[in-house]
Write an enzyme that holds these catalytic residues in place. Sequence first.
Site: not given
Length: 453
Positions: A227, A261
């Site tokens: 990720e 993010c």
Amino acid sequence: MYSVTDPATGELVEEIPNATDDEVRAAIGRVHGGYLAWRRRTVAERAAIVLRAAELFAERADELAAIMTLEMGKRINEGRGEIGIVVDIFRYYGERGPDLLADEPIPIRGGEAVLTKEPIGALLGVMPWNFPCYQVARFVAPNLVLGNTILLKHASICPRSAAAIERVLRDAGVPEDAYVNVFASSRQVPWMLADPRIQGVSLTGSEQAGISVAAEAGRNLKRCVLELGGSDPLIVLDTDDLDETVKVTATARMRNCGQSCNAPKRMIVLGELYDEFVDRLAKRVTEYYVPGDPADPATTLPPLASIAAADEVAAQVQTAIREGATLRAGGHRIPGPGAYLEATVLTDVTPEMAAYHEEIFGPVVLIFRAETEEEAITLANDTPFGLGASVFGTDRARATRVAREIEAGMVYLNKSGGSEADLPFGGIKRSGIGRELGPLGIEEFMNKKPIRL
């Protein structure tokens, strides 16, 4: 060296030496040996321990939130909120794990078969600093229920979070050799992953870290989940309450001081709303986001995680301005000892500028104008990243149609990107590989073994 430095003051609080190579090898041996016993426990036993961990995380929410505030400057209320989703994740896999791991019949011609779902071994987790507990939880909870064991290397600025998480799991009943925290250095990660006793790796971090880990995983035929960064678009098609839309979108971008993010980093607004949206958003971030002590619940703008992080984001903003972007609000480091940066709004960012393509990991909003729905979709997809996206609009069918055209791992309608224990999370393109959370999150490090009956 692992260290705790208060980003609100710049004060060095504690230093912890890195583990030696021998200590790291011993930790690998522990989780490898522990796997043989942990996998033989029933799914129900493992799930019960994970459920107990959920209870202990809830009980220690204030303690864990305070640690995160000290280590990386997270607002205390946001820290408590982070522990809330951690509790949800452990509870979800503790409750749903037995069903998710149940055998499934496979229809085949001329006989019977069943798909069994088994663990694969000891796993390495390389975790970031921006969500010190949540991002550990989404890797650890499903894999403990599945029967894998975990060697956890946390970010070098979060040693207290790392130790506190290990204490929670130990107190919940996770054996000492089923979850091991190790203060390893980045230098040691490649050979940790190359060790044949480690069967896979999960990394949340920068694009460059992901490239390095993916290369090592490929070289050693290890499974990996990555990720990485994001430059998520948020499209505003229309609204019947512009002030509320501005408030919601500003909150989404400024959450965790912009260090998320999947925060909406690029806001794409249809032409008839654009000018008013920019004015109101600039006013909102200027008036509402005021720097303060992250331990004070009234604070709206905490420091970034480190002085280096604040300096880097400030430099990105100044580069964008030099290249021709228009500064609508903020843009400067705040004088004083801490890692503070003004909440910032930039417009007129074009493809020739670095800011158009890179991720700005701080309290900075880029706003783009689109004259048509098609232009908005094109802008949304014109990025090397593909983590998440949001579409705001009063016509649900239209918003859904636009959402289907966006190249991203996940899209949200009339809300910002977030995280839910039962909803798969992950990206495409340079935002990563694999999925976490929900029913898919327990499958990434699973041996899906068919048995022909």
